[in-house]
Design a protein around this motif. Structure first.
Motif, PDB file in Angstrom:
ATOM      1  N   MET A 524       0.809  -1.242  -0.031  1.00  0.00           N
ATOM      2  CA  MET A 524       0.001  -0.015   0.006  1.00  0.00           C
ATOM      3  C   MET A 524       0.757   1.345  -0.050  1.00  0.00           C
ATOM      4  N   THR A 525       0.685   2.190  -0.767  1.00  0.00           N
ATOM      5  CA  THR A 525       1.405   3.472  -1.102  1.00  0.00           C
ATOM      6  C   THR A 525       0.460   4.543  -0.452  1.00  0.00           C
ATOM      7  N   LEU A 526       1.305   5.235   0.364  1.00  0.00           N
ATOM      8  CA  LEU A 526       0.626   6.300   1.347  1.00  0.00           C
ATOM      9  C   LEU A 526       1.356   7.714   1.188  1.00  0.00           C
ATOM     10  N   GLY A 527       0.931   8.674   1.877  1.00  0.00           N
ATOM     11  CA  GLY A 527       1.629   9.908   2.210  1.00  0.00           C
ATOM     12  C   GLY A 527       1.054  10.575   3.229  1.00  0.00           C
ATOM     13  N   ILE A 528       1.541  11.695   3.765  1.00  0.00           N
ATOM     14  CA  ILE A 528       1.039  12.428   4.779  1.00  0.00           C
ATOM     15  C   ILE A 528       0.082  13.347   4.035  1.00  0.00           C
ATOM     16  N   SER A 529      -1.047  13.721   4.928  1.00  0.00           N
ATOM     17  CA  SER A 529      -1.778  14.744   4.312  1.00  0.00           C
ATOM     18  C   SER A 529      -2.522  15.319   5.554  1.00  0.00           C
ATOM     19  N   ILE A 530      -3.606  16.254   5.335  1.00  0.00           N
ATOM     20  CA  ILE A 530      -4.044  17.005   6.195  1.00  0.00           C
ATOM     21  C   ILE A 530      -5.518  16.554   6.619  1.00  0.00           C
ATOM     22  N   LEU A 531      -5.778  16.345   7.837  1.00  0.00           N
ATOM     23  CA  LEU A 531      -7.209  16.075   8.431  1.00  0.00           C
ATOM     24  C   LEU A 531      -7.717  17.589   8.825  1.00  0.00           C
ATOM     25  N   TYR A 532      -8.990  17.854   8.299  1.00  0.00           N
ATOM     26  CA  TYR A 532      -9.505  19.172   8.544  1.00  0.00           C
ATOM     27  C   TYR A 532     -11.035  19.048   8.723  1.00  0.00           C
ATOM     28  N   LYS A 533     -11.677  19.960   9.574  1.00  0.00           N
ATOM     29  CA  LYS A 533     -13.173  19.877   9.707  1.00  0.00           C
ATOM     30  C   LYS A 533     -13.600  20.527   8.398  1.00  0.00           C
ATOM     31  N   VAL A 675       1.192  13.403  15.788  1.00  0.00           N
ATOM     32  CA  VAL A 675       1.505  12.443  16.912  1.00  0.00           C
ATOM     33  C   VAL A 675       2.874  12.645  17.118  1.00  0.00           C
ATOM     34  N   ASP A 676       2.976  12.925  18.538  1.00  0.00           N
ATOM     35  CA  ASP A 676       4.392  13.083  19.275  1.00  0.00           C
ATOM     36  C   ASP A 676       5.280  12.067  19.047  1.00  0.00           C
ATOM     37  N   GLY A 677       6.447  12.266  18.555  1.00  0.00           N
ATOM     38  CA  GLY A 677       7.351  11.042  18.373  1.00  0.00           C
ATOM     39  C   GLY A 677       7.231  10.065  17.437  1.00  0.00           C
ATOM     40  N   GLY A 678       6.144  10.211  16.497  1.00  0.00           N
ATOM     41  CA  GLY A 678       6.044   9.383  15.358  1.00  0.00           C
ATOM     42  C   GLY A 678       6.474   9.711  14.145  1.00  0.00           C
ATOM     43  N   SER A 679       6.433   8.904  13.054  1.00  0.00           N
ATOM     44  CA  SER A 679       7.000   9.200  11.949  1.00  0.00           C
ATOM     45  C   SER A 679       6.854  10.288  11.005  1.00  0.00           C
ATOM     46  N   THR A 680       5.516  10.893  11.294  1.00  0.00           N
ATOM     47  CA  THR A 680       5.107  12.097  10.757  1.00  0.00           C
ATOM     48  C   THR A 680       5.874  13.284  11.374  1.00  0.00           C
ATOM     49  N   ALA A 681       6.089  13.277  12.698  1.00  0.00           N
ATOM     50  CA  ALA A 681       6.695  14.407  13.299  1.00  0.00           C
ATOM     51  C   ALA A 681       8.204  14.466  12.870  1.00  0.00           C
ATOM     52  N   ALA A 682       8.759  13.297  12.702  1.00  0.00           N
ATOM     53  CA  ALA A 682      10.209  13.136  12.091  1.00  0.00           C
ATOM     54  C   ALA A 682      10.411  13.682  10.729  1.00  0.00           C
ATOM     55  N   PHE A 683       9.211  13.503   9.817  1.00  0.00           N
ATOM     56  CA  PHE A 683       9.427  14.017   8.544  1.00  0.00           C
ATOM     57  C   PHE A 683       9.275  15.665   8.888  1.00  0.00           C
ATOM     58  N   PHE A 684       8.429  16.244   9.519  1.00  0.00           N
ATOM     59  CA  PHE A 684       8.704  17.855   9.540  1.00  0.00           C
ATOM     60  C   PHE A 684       9.839  18.187  10.320  1.00  0.00           C
ATOM     61  N   ARG A 685      10.455  17.320  11.355  1.00  0.00           N
ATOM     62  CA  ARG A 685      11.579  17.629  12.009  1.00  0.00           C
ATOM     63  C   ARG A 685      12.841  17.613  10.945  1.00  0.00           C
ATOM     64  N   ASP A 686      12.693  16.778  10.029  1.00  0.00           N
ATOM     65  CA  ASP A 686      13.985  16.453   9.359  1.00  0.00           C
ATOM     66  C   ASP A 686      14.154  17.017   7.976  1.00  0.00           C
ATOM     67  N   SER A 687      12.801  17.691   7.911  1.00  0.00           N
ATOM     68  CA  SER A 687      12.764  18.265   6.213  1.00  0.00           C
ATOM     69  C   SER A 687      13.774  19.458   6.043  1.00  0.00           C
ATOM     70  N   ASN A 688      14.193  19.675   4.789  1.00  0.00           N
ATOM     71  CA  ASN A 688      14.777  20.751   4.499  1.00  0.00           C
ATOM     72  C   ASN A 688      14.065  21.776   3.752  1.00  0.00           C
ATOM     73  N   PHE A 689      12.712  21.453   3.571  1.00  0.00           N
ATOM     74  CA  PHE A 689      11.688  22.368   2.807  1.00  0.00           C
ATOM     75  C   PHE A 689      11.448  23.421   3.589  1.00  0.00           C
ATOM     76  N   SER A 690      11.409  24.540   3.040  1.00  0.00           N
ATOM     77  CA  SER A 690      11.182  25.655   3.930  1.00  0.00           C
ATOM     78  C   SER A 690       9.887  25.902   4.397  1.00  0.00           C
ATOM     79  N   THR A 691       8.811  25.592   3.717  1.00  0.00           N
ATOM     80  CA  THR A 691       7.375  25.434   3.955  1.00  0.00           C
ATOM     81  C   THR A 691       7.418  24.579   5.393  1.00  0.00           C
ATOM     82  N   TYR A 692       7.802  23.287   5.165  1.00  0.00           N
ATOM     83  CA  TYR A 692       7.607  22.297   6.359  1.00  0.00           C
ATOM     84  C   TYR A 692       8.464  22.623   7.538  1.00  0.00           C
ATOM     85  N   GLN A 693       9.634  23.411   7.281  1.00  0.00           N
ATOM     86  CA  GLN A 693      10.236  23.964   8.421  1.00  0.00           C
ATOM     87  C   GLN A 693       9.626  25.148   9.302  1.00  0.00           C
TER      88      GLN A 693
END
Length: 939
Positions: A524-533, A675-693
């Motif tokens: 299964m292929t996936l990615g990070i996305s935004i959940l919004y009301k 989620v604190d400490g999850g792989s999604t948090a690691a993605f934003f923490r380690d990203s070099n893209f200015s928007t995600y930073q």
């Protein structure tokens, strides 16, 4: 059957040749020249003696001119003095070469004597020390060079991609074979553990310590007689099984009986010098066994040493015969006291060093120092039928495999089909959930669960043909590395401890996890996305069709409608043109009438504003002007209402203030979290893209904290408003399908996949990956996903019409329900008025005709319910005297039923009937009705 028959024929031929050799010995012609070949063996080394004599017998069968005679001496192992005496004695007897001894403790003195007398000295064993080439230039060693042998072992380890492993050895001298393996790893590479077997027979404590280190790759450099016992003890401490790999660094390991562990599933790989596809091997094996029986020995144990002896004799005899053809070689009796060299010895040795050949031990070639540097090895692997060749190695081509991918896959499938695979997982919707038992049902084993993971493994198992059993990870975690304890937890821990064969759930393939375990192709292929009301959308009002006009406009319109209707009524009463004769065809009308009552006036104005018109129209100028003005007003109001209604009901936009991660980064009102400490948090923490930073910086600085413990907590915060939650798209799809208040905003921020995890270097990875790819090609993965993600009444089916990016929205029943309500109320009112009009008419007829209300009601109902009658007599305005029935009978005729066409007859007498039917009483009308009813039924 054909192979068996050929083998039997070959055995018979070989037996005949052996008998022929014996006969030639008994009846040897005198003219054959004898060439003595010396050999020195240890006292208990009978196997080498058998191999040496058998090799000479075989070579004697190949030549006619010479008879090679073995000169054998036995000495005590380590007795160098005796070895020197024997070597000198052999030199005095004129031997052409000296083979042995097999002990490295005594070979040095023999090599020195051979070097002084220039007698070829051929060694057949490995020596742990390197002899000085200048002092041993007459020595040829048939055993593969230790450095090249170490290179072969290193190539095999590299081909298996072993990054870390443990070496077990029993003698220090054996480390020479591992020199390249040990030297290939630098300080930055994974550590290599080296353990030496202690004295004694119990090695389980050491093996248990290795098992506790999660080490499942071992190189065994021990005596072959200790290998089976060592592996047996490894099995007792669970250092055995499908995921444990052994490389045995002994060239004769194939001669050991591994029957008791052939079905363990453990991968045991080795290399052998003996080439089983060599034709000479079969004959020599039979000859060795024959000599064993003659000497009452226990059989050949070291096939490699025997094969080396055979090839040593073969290559020397071949070189001797080839040189003899150029210049006749004469053996000479030499003496150690007056060392005069043999004139042909140096020439023979020089020729041997340059000559290349091939024998039972493969290719044969030497360097200038007499070391065997040209040889090739067979790579063998233990199977249920014993050791099988899977490849080969040589210094030029390195590792080359002979088996195909199909052979490997078939072998793995067969091993899988004979075991029950343990599958580790965790509870989490929709991948794995507890199944709700039916009434009286007891769930056990795999029946306790349901979900995507179970269906996927079931499909893979059906494709390959194995059984499986689901077990939950004790801590219920996915698997992360603790930098403090240096341990993994969750599903990864289960695999590392070999408590599970597979692990499946929404387990993301990451770099850190791939260092610890293997993964199949992503299922299964996936990615990070935004959940919004979703923006709040007010429910449609029942009378939303009134919304295009304001309340004031509706009130003014109604007032105008009533005013115009009254004005039209008054002007029509005043205008002479609107007073008309009731009978336009008669010129002598005594009175005129005005049709513009209040009801007709309101009907005209109502039909106009509804866009339907009316069948009566005013005739005077004043009333026409009123009507025209009203029609213009109705035209404008109707057009405006229609246009505004369409725009109001179909152009409904939702307030989507957040549409992407860039929108979140540009504003501060809506908070975002992970989620604190999850792989999604690691993605934003380690990203070099200015928007995600910027997003990560805003999350870290947010007060209160925007980090949550799990996805459920994140979902709840989103539903409270002004919060966006980053999560994996698969879980997001599952949530939005079941909670219509939430939606996915924007696309995927990255790309990754879920895979089935296996222990590192699992033999099943390729096979299971192929099964996953096959299921994907057949569309079964999508089908399984839709089973657990989609719902018949899910949000995707409800909101599918609102998706797609358009601004217009379809009209639902909630938008136009008021119109249907108005229509229903109007129909109900009309029906009620019709009932009242009918009852009033019945009352009027009863009064005028002086009959009872019930009789009048029955009479009117009979006409109303008889749908075949289209004409109805008009009741008289004044009652007639009784006894008028006779007149009626005269008019209608007593033989009315006999009339061929009663309806035609009535039409002909319509004028007469119209005049006289007014005087018919209700009783007679009933009688006429019955007559008409009977005639209609007959027709």
């Amino acid at each position: 059957m054909l192979k068996s028959s050929i083998f039997v024929i070959q055995i018979l031929i070989f037996g005949f040749l052996v008998d022929l050799v014996e006969l030639r010995r008994e009846y040897q012609p005198v003219q054959r020249k004898e060439i003595p070949l010396g050999a020195i063996f240890d006292e208990d080394d009978h196997e080498s003696e058998v191999a040496f004599q058998s090799a000479i017998d075989y070579q004697n069968m190949q030549t006619r001119e010479y008879e090679f005679v073995p000169v054998i001496h036995r000495i005590s192992a380590g007795d160098s003095f005796k070895a020197g005496q024997v070597a000198c004695e052999m030199a005095s007897n004129g031997v052409a070469a000296i083979f042995g001894p097999t002990s490295h403790l005594t070979s040095g003195i023999v090599s020195s004597i051979a070097n002084a007398l220039e007698i070829p000295h051929i060694m057949t064993h490995w020596i742990p020390v390197t002899m000085n080439p200048l002092n041993h230039r007459m020595t040829i060693n048939m055993f593969p060079d230790s450095e090249v042998l170490s290179e072969a072992l290193l190539d095999l380890v590299d081909d298996y991609d072993w990054k870390h492993f443990t070496i077990i050895y029993d003698e220090d001298a054996r480390l020479i074979h591992l020199k390249d393996v040990l030297g290939a790893h630098g300080p930055d590479d994974h550590p290599i553990t080296v353990r030496k077997l202690e004295d004694g027979d119990d090695h389980r404590p050491m093996l248990k310590a290795i098992q506790d280190m999660d080490e499942f790759r071992l190189i065994l450099s021990v005596d072959k007689d200790r290998v089976v016992d060592l592996l047996r003890q490894a099995a007792e401490v669970k250092l055995f099984g499908d995921y444990v790999q052994y490389i045995v660094a002994d060239l004769d390991i194939h001669s050991i009986d591994f029957e008791e562990i052939t079905h363990s599933g453990t991968n045991i790989t080795a290399m052998r010098l003996i080439h089983t596809d060599n034709d000479e091997l079969m004959y020599m094996t039979q000859l060795w066994k024959q000599r064993d029986r003659d000497m009452r020995l226990q059989g050949v144990k070291n096939y490699t040493l025997s094969g080396i002896f055979h090839d040593a004799v073969k290559i020397f005899v071949t070189a001797f015969l080839e040189l003899d053809e150029v210049e006749e070689i004469e053996v000479t009796n030499l003496s150690c006291e007056s060392p005069e060299p043999w004139p042909h010895g140096n020439r023979i040795v020089s020729f041997l060093k340059k000559k290349e050949g091939e024998g039972i031990t493969g290719k044969i070639g030497f360097n200038e120092f007499g070391e065997r540097t040209i040889f090739n090895l067979e790579i063998i692997e233990l199977s249920k039928d014993g050791f099988k060749k899977i490849g080969s190695w040589d210094p030029l081509n390195k590792v080359e495999y002979t088996r195909t991918e199909g052979d490997i896959t078939q072998q793995i499938v067969e091993s899988l089909q004979n075991k029950t695979v343990i599958v580790s997982s965790r509870i989490g919707e929709p991948f794995l959930m507890w199944r709700t038992p039916k009434e009286g049902e007891i769930l056990e084993g795999n029946a306790r669960f349901e979900g995507y993971s179970l269906d996927l493994i079931d499909a893979v198992a059906r494709h390959i043909g194995f059984k499986y059993r689901f077990e939950l990870a004790p801590d219920g975690k996915y698997g992360s590395f603790n930098k403090v304890t240096k341990k993994w937890d969750g599903l990864i821990k289960q695999l590392l401890e070999r408590k599970a064969d597979l692990a499946i759930c929404d387990l993301t393939i990451t770099h850190a996890r791939r260092q610890a375990v293997d993964f199949t192709m992503p299922f299964m292929t996936l990615g990070i996305s935004i959940l919004y009301k979703k923006p709040i959308k007010e429910p449609p009002k029942l009378f939303s069709f009134l919304s295009p006009l304001s309340l004031d406009v509706w009130l003014y319109t109604c007032t105008a409608y009533m005013g115009v209707s009254l004005l039209l009524f008054m002007l029509a009463r005043m205008a002479a043109s609107d007073w008309e004769s009731p009978h336009p065809c008669k010129e002598d009308n005594e009175e005129v009438e005005n049709i513009w009552g209040l009801m007709n006036a309101t009907w005209l104005t109502m039909g106009s504003i509804m866009g339907q018109g009316c069948d009566i129209l005013p005739k005077s100028a004043s009333t026409r002007l009123v009507a025209g003005s009203w029609w213009f007003f109705a035209l404008i109001m109707l057009s405006s209402y229609t246009a505004n209604l369409a725009a109001f009901l179909t152009m409904e936009r939702m307030d989507a203030s957040i549409e992407s991660a860039e929108d979140l980064a540009k504003q501060s009102k809506v908070k975002c979290g992970v989620v604190d400490g999850g792989s999604t948090a690691a993605f934003f923490r380690d990203s070099n893209f200015s928007t995600y930073q910027r997003i990560w910086a805003s999350m870290e600085s947010a007060k209160p904290s925007v980090f949550v413990k799990n996805n459920d907590e994140g979902k709840d915060r989103v539903k409270k408003g002004d919060y966006a939650f980053f999560m994996e798209s698969t879980t997001l799809e599952y949530i939005t399908e079941r909670d219509c208040e939430l939606a996915q905003v924007g696309g995927l921020l990255d790309s990754k996949g879920y895979g089935i995890a296996l222990p590192l270097n699992s033999p099943y990875r390729t096979t299971i990956s192929q099964a996953v790819i096959k299921l994907q090609e057949e569309g079964k993965l999508i089908k399984i996903k839709n089973t657990w993600w989609k719902k018949e009444d899910g949000c995707s089916s409800v909101d599918s019409g609102d998706e797609g990016g358009g601004d217009a929205a379809e009209l639902g029943i909630g938008n136009v329900g008021g119109v249907f309500l108005v229509l229903g109320i109007g129909l109900a009112c009309a029906f009620a008025i019709g009932i009242m009009e009918f009852l009033w008419n019945v009352h009027k007829i009863a009064v005028e005709t002086k009959v009872s209300q019930m009789q009048a009601l029955k009479s009117e109902l009979s006409f109303a319910l008889n749908f075949s009658i289209s004409n109805k007599p008009v009741p008289p305005s004044e009652p007639e005297p009784e006894g008028h029935v006779e007149d009626t009978e005269e008019i209608i005729g007593m033989d009315f039923e006999m009339a061929p066409e009663p309806k035609s007859y009535l039409r002909q007498q319509s004028d007469t009937l119209s005049a006289k039917i007014k005087s018919i009483s209700v009783t007679n009308l009933n009688k006429i009705g019955k007559i008409f009813g009977k005639k209609s039924d007959k027709e």
